[in-house]
Design a protein around this motif. Structure first.
Motif, PDB file in Angstrom:
ATOM      1  N   ASP A  98       0.816  -1.217   0.000  1.00  0.00           N
ATOM      2  CA  ASP A  98       0.000   0.000   0.000  1.00  0.00           C
ATOM      3  C   ASP A  98       0.850   1.267   0.000  1.00  0.00           C
ATOM      4  O   ASP A  98       0.301   2.372   0.051  1.00  0.00           O
ATOM      5  CB  ASP A  98      -0.941   0.002   1.211  1.00  0.00           C
ATOM      6  N   GLY A  99       2.173   1.114  -0.028  1.00  0.00           N
ATOM      7  CA  GLY A  99       3.058   2.267  -0.070  1.00  0.00           C
ATOM      8  C   GLY A  99       3.494   2.787   1.292  1.00  0.00           C
ATOM      9  O   GLY A  99       4.246   3.760   1.368  1.00  0.00           O
ATOM     10  N   ASN A 100       3.042   2.166   2.374  1.00  0.00           N
ATOM     11  CA  ASN A 100       3.477   2.573   3.714  1.00  0.00           C
ATOM     12  C   ASN A 100       4.885   2.046   3.966  1.00  0.00           C
ATOM     13  O   ASN A 100       5.122   0.843   3.820  1.00  0.00           O
ATOM     14  CB  ASN A 100       2.527   2.013   4.781  1.00  0.00           C
ATOM     15  N   VAL A 101       5.793   2.930   4.335  1.00  0.00           N
ATOM     16  CA  VAL A 101       7.187   2.537   4.540  1.00  0.00           C
ATOM     17  C   VAL A 101       7.390   2.065   5.979  1.00  0.00           C
ATOM     18  O   VAL A 101       6.923   2.702   6.928  1.00  0.00           O
ATOM     19  CB  VAL A 101       8.136   3.715   4.208  1.00  0.00           C
ATOM     20  N   HIS A 102       8.073   0.943   6.113  1.00  0.00           N
ATOM     21  CA  HIS A 102       8.404   0.354   7.411  1.00  0.00           C
ATOM     22  C   HIS A 102       9.923   0.276   7.513  1.00  0.00           C
ATOM     23  O   HIS A 102      10.579  -0.196   6.589  1.00  0.00           O
ATOM     24  CB  HIS A 102       7.815  -1.054   7.539  1.00  0.00           C
ATOM     25  N   SER A 103      10.457   0.706   8.655  1.00  0.00           N
ATOM     26  CA  SER A 103      11.913   0.684   8.838  1.00  0.00           C
ATOM     27  C   SER A 103      12.326  -0.465   9.745  1.00  0.00           C
ATOM     28  O   SER A 103      11.527  -0.971  10.545  1.00  0.00           O
ATOM     29  CB  SER A 103      12.397   2.003   9.441  1.00  0.00           C
ATOM     30  N   SER A 104      13.587  -0.839   9.637  1.00  0.00           N
ATOM     31  CA  SER A 104      14.130  -1.891  10.498  1.00  0.00           C
ATOM     32  C   SER A 104      14.020  -1.495  11.958  1.00  0.00           C
ATOM     33  O   SER A 104      13.777  -2.343  12.824  1.00  0.00           O
ATOM     34  CB  SER A 104      15.580  -2.194  10.115  1.00  0.00           C
ATOM     35  N   ASP A 105      14.157  -0.211  12.266  1.00  0.00           N
ATOM     36  CA  ASP A 105      14.065   0.234  13.661  1.00  0.00           C
ATOM     37  C   ASP A 105      12.673   0.001  14.239  1.00  0.00           C
ATOM     38  O   ASP A 105      12.535  -0.402  15.388  1.00  0.00           O
ATOM     39  CB  ASP A 105      14.429   1.716  13.790  1.00  0.00           C
ATOM     40  N   GLU A 106      11.632   0.245  13.448  1.00  0.00           N
ATOM     41  CA  GLU A 106      10.275   0.068  13.977  1.00  0.00           C
ATOM     42  C   GLU A 106       9.863  -1.396  14.027  1.00  0.00           C
ATOM     43  O   GLU A 106       8.949  -1.760  14.767  1.00  0.00           O
ATOM     44  CB  GLU A 106       9.251   0.879  13.186  1.00  0.00           C
ATOM     45  N   ILE A 107      10.538  -2.250  13.277  1.00  0.00           N
ATOM     46  CA  ILE A 107      10.192  -3.675  13.238  1.00  0.00           C
ATOM     47  C   ILE A 107      10.872  -4.443  14.369  1.00  0.00           C
ATOM     48  O   ILE A 107      10.358  -5.448  14.839  1.00  0.00           O
ATOM     49  CB  ILE A 107      10.550  -4.265  11.854  1.00  0.00           C
ATOM     50  N   ARG A 108      12.000  -3.945  14.841  1.00  0.00           N
ATOM     51  CA  ARG A 108      12.737  -4.636  15.907  1.00  0.00           C
ATOM     52  C   ARG A 108      11.839  -4.962  17.087  1.00  0.00           C
ATOM     53  O   ARG A 108      11.057  -4.130  17.524  1.00  0.00           O
ATOM     54  CB  ARG A 108      13.881  -3.766  16.429  1.00  0.00           C
ATOM     55  N   GLY A 109      11.993  -6.169  17.596  1.00  0.00           N
ATOM     56  CA  GLY A 109      11.260  -6.563  18.792  1.00  0.00           C
ATOM     57  C   GLY A 109      12.123  -6.379  20.027  1.00  0.00           C
ATOM     58  O   GLY A 109      13.354  -6.278  19.931  1.00  0.00           O
ATOM     59  N   ALA A 110      11.494  -6.360  21.180  1.00  0.00           N
ATOM     60  CA  ALA A 110      12.228  -6.180  22.437  1.00  0.00           C
ATOM     61  C   ALA A 110      13.249  -7.291  22.660  1.00  0.00           C
ATOM     62  O   ALA A 110      14.315  -7.059  23.242  1.00  0.00           O
ATOM     63  CB  ALA A 110      11.247  -6.132  23.609  1.00  0.00           C
ATOM     64  N   ASN A 111      12.935  -8.502  22.161  1.00  0.00           N
ATOM     65  CA  ASN A 111      13.816  -9.646  22.404  1.00  0.00           C
ATOM     66  C   ASN A 111      14.488 -10.194  21.149  1.00  0.00           C
ATOM     67  O   ASN A 111      15.155 -11.225  21.211  1.00  0.00           O
ATOM     68  CB  ASN A 111      13.025 -10.768  23.076  1.00  0.00           C
ATOM     69  N   GLY A 112      14.294  -9.513  20.014  1.00  0.00           N
ATOM     70  CA  GLY A 112      14.924  -9.973  18.779  1.00  0.00           C
ATOM     71  C   GLY A 112      14.078  -9.650  17.570  1.00  0.00           C
ATOM     72  O   GLY A 112      12.962  -9.126  17.693  1.00  0.00           O
ATOM     73  N   THR A 113      14.621  -9.987  16.407  1.00  0.00           N
ATOM     74  CA  THR A 113      13.949  -9.685  15.141  1.00  0.00           C
ATOM     75  C   THR A 113      14.151 -10.841  14.175  1.00  0.00           C
ATOM     76  O   THR A 113      15.251 -11.359  14.045  1.00  0.00           O
ATOM     77  CB  THR A 113      14.532  -8.396  14.514  1.00  0.00           C
ATOM     78  N   LEU A 114      13.071 -11.197  13.495  1.00  0.00           N
ATOM     79  CA  LEU A 114      13.114 -12.223  12.459  1.00  0.00           C
ATOM     80  C   LEU A 114      12.820 -11.558  11.121  1.00  0.00           C
ATOM     81  O   LEU A 114      11.746 -10.970  10.939  1.00  0.00           O
ATOM     82  CB  LEU A 114      12.081 -13.314  12.745  1.00  0.00           C
ATOM     83  N   VAL A 115      13.784 -11.631  10.202  1.00  0.00           N
ATOM     84  CA  VAL A 115      13.629 -11.101   8.849  1.00  0.00           C
ATOM     85  C   VAL A 115      13.554 -12.291   7.911  1.00  0.00           C
ATOM     86  O   VAL A 115      14.466 -13.127   7.883  1.00  0.00           O
ATOM     87  CB  VAL A 115      14.802 -10.173   8.466  1.00  0.00           C
ATOM     88  N   MET A 116      12.457 -12.363   7.133  1.00  0.00           N
ATOM     89  CA  MET A 116      12.229 -13.503   6.247  1.00  0.00           C
ATOM     90  C   MET A 116      12.150 -13.009   4.804  1.00  0.00           C
ATOM     91  O   MET A 116      11.367 -12.109   4.503  1.00  0.00           O
ATOM     92  CB  MET A 116      10.896 -14.186   6.594  1.00  0.00           C
ATOM     93  N   PHE A 117      12.934 -13.599   3.934  1.00  0.00           N
ATOM     94  CA  PHE A 117      12.823 -13.312   2.503  1.00  0.00           C
ATOM     95  C   PHE A 117      11.958 -14.418   1.908  1.00  0.00           C
ATOM     96  O   PHE A 117      12.321 -15.600   1.955  1.00  0.00           O
ATOM     97  CB  PHE A 117      14.206 -13.248   1.850  1.00  0.00           C
ATOM     98  N   ILE A 118      10.790 -14.005   1.404  1.00  0.00           N
ATOM     99  CA  ILE A 118       9.838 -14.943   0.822  1.00  0.00           C
ATOM    100  C   ILE A 118       9.345 -14.363  -0.498  1.00  0.00           C
ATOM    101  O   ILE A 118       9.728 -13.264  -0.875  1.00  0.00           O
ATOM    102  CB  ILE A 118       8.652 -15.234   1.771  1.00  0.00           C
ATOM    103  N   CYS A 119       8.509 -15.104  -1.191  1.00  0.00           N
ATOM    104  CA  CYS A 119       7.832 -14.583  -2.377  1.00  0.00           C
ATOM    105  C   CYS A 119       6.550 -15.382  -2.559  1.00  0.00           C
ATOM    106  O   CYS A 119       6.312 -16.359  -1.851  1.00  0.00           O
ATOM    107  CB  CYS A 119       8.723 -14.651  -3.612  1.00  0.00           C
ATOM    108  N   ASN A 120       5.744 -14.979  -3.502  1.00  0.00           N
ATOM    109  CA  ASN A 120       4.446 -15.618  -3.701  1.00  0.00           C
ATOM    110  C   ASN A 120       4.520 -16.907  -4.508  1.00  0.00           C
ATOM    111  O   ASN A 120       3.739 -17.819  -4.271  1.00  0.00           O
ATOM    112  CB  ASN A 120       3.489 -14.668  -4.413  1.00  0.00           C
ATOM    113  N   HIS A 121       5.418 -16.982  -5.490  1.00  0.00           N
ATOM    114  CA  HIS A 121       5.340 -18.098  -6.440  1.00  0.00           C
ATOM    115  C   HIS A 121       6.152 -19.324  -6.048  1.00  0.00           C
ATOM    116  O   HIS A 121       5.944 -20.396  -6.591  1.00  0.00           O
ATOM    117  CB  HIS A 121       5.770 -17.629  -7.843  1.00  0.00           C
ATOM    118  N   CYS A 122       7.062 -19.199  -5.105  1.00  0.00           N
ATOM    119  CA  CYS A 122       7.997 -20.287  -4.791  1.00  0.00           C
ATOM    120  C   CYS A 122       7.287 -21.464  -4.117  1.00  0.00           C
ATOM    121  O   CYS A 122       6.626 -21.295  -3.090  1.00  0.00           O
ATOM    122  CB  CYS A 122       9.089 -19.754  -3.874  1.00  0.00           C
ATOM    123  N   PRO A 123       7.427 -22.674  -4.659  1.00  0.00           N
ATOM    124  CA  PRO A 123       6.777 -23.832  -4.035  1.00  0.00           C
ATOM    125  C   PRO A 123       7.315 -24.144  -2.642  1.00  0.00           C
ATOM    126  O   PRO A 123       6.586 -24.687  -1.810  1.00  0.00           O
ATOM    127  CB  PRO A 123       7.055 -24.981  -5.005  1.00  0.00           C
TER     128      PRO A 123
END
Length: 189
Positions: free
Chosen positions: A23-48
């Motif tokens: 939707d065009g809303n920008v999210h930064s790594s700083d706002e995504i960080r959790g208090a106890n850690g962060t999980l970053v996942m690279f995914i896509c729609n078509h990959c089986p």
């Protein structure tokens, strides 16, 4: 072409990023960080490989965020000229269909995937509260088909350990999936 992730580079710093959701809303790594850690996942729609585990990803991500203080984000970095089904409009539908409880961001330039050293989809990067890499393994024993329902939740357990101790398990099985579809490479699977 199936690709495996490299061994975890323990202590590597999480790259900073700011990316839009469909939707065009920008999210930064700083706002995504959790208090106890962060999980970053690279995914896509078509990959089986992703489709085989997407509901498990959503289950684990939701529980990690809700019960363990882990910030979670998914990023799609594929070349949408060659793989239009991985574009933002399709990302929005995919997130709605599976009930994503985390941002699903679009890395159009592929700069973020390159900064992380992402190799495939799915590719998981688990960081501790200090932003140090502690996990670069698979979700579970699934491949192109879902693993058994009682398969050990390797990613989930690793992230719980990271949330509690700041350190990931030393033994990790690499994730395997479709190669990221780089803009400067010949299309593959």
């Amino acid at each position: 072409m199936a690709v495996s992730t490299p061994v975890c580079d323990f202590g590597a710093r999480m790259p900073a990023f700011a990316l839009p959701d469909p939707d065009g809303n920008v999210h930064s790594s700083d706002e995504i960080r959790g208090a106890n850690g962060t999980l970053v996942m690279f995914i896509c729609n078509h990959c089986p490989y992703v489709q085989a585990v997407i509901d498990r990803i959503v289950r684990d991500a939701s529980e990690l965020a809700r019960e363990h203080g882990i910030g979670v984000v998914a990023i799609s970095s594929n070349d949408v000229e060659e793989y239009p089904q991985d574009g933002p409009e399709h990302m929005r539908r995919e997130a709605e269909r599976h009930g994503f409880t985390f941002p699903y961001l679009y890395d159009e330039s592929q700069a973020v995937a390159r900064a992380f050293g992402a190799e495939c989809t799915p590719d998981f990067f688990g960081y501790n509260a200090a932003g140090e890499l502690q996990y670069r393994g698979r979700l579970d024993a699934s491949g192109r088909q879902p693993g058994p329902p009682d398969a050990p939740r390797e990613l989930f357990q690793a992230m719980v350990q990271i949330a509690r101790t700041g350190e990931g398990p030393r033994d990790q099985v690499p994730s395997m999936g479709c190669s990221i579809k780089w803009k400067d490479e010949t299309p593959g699977d």
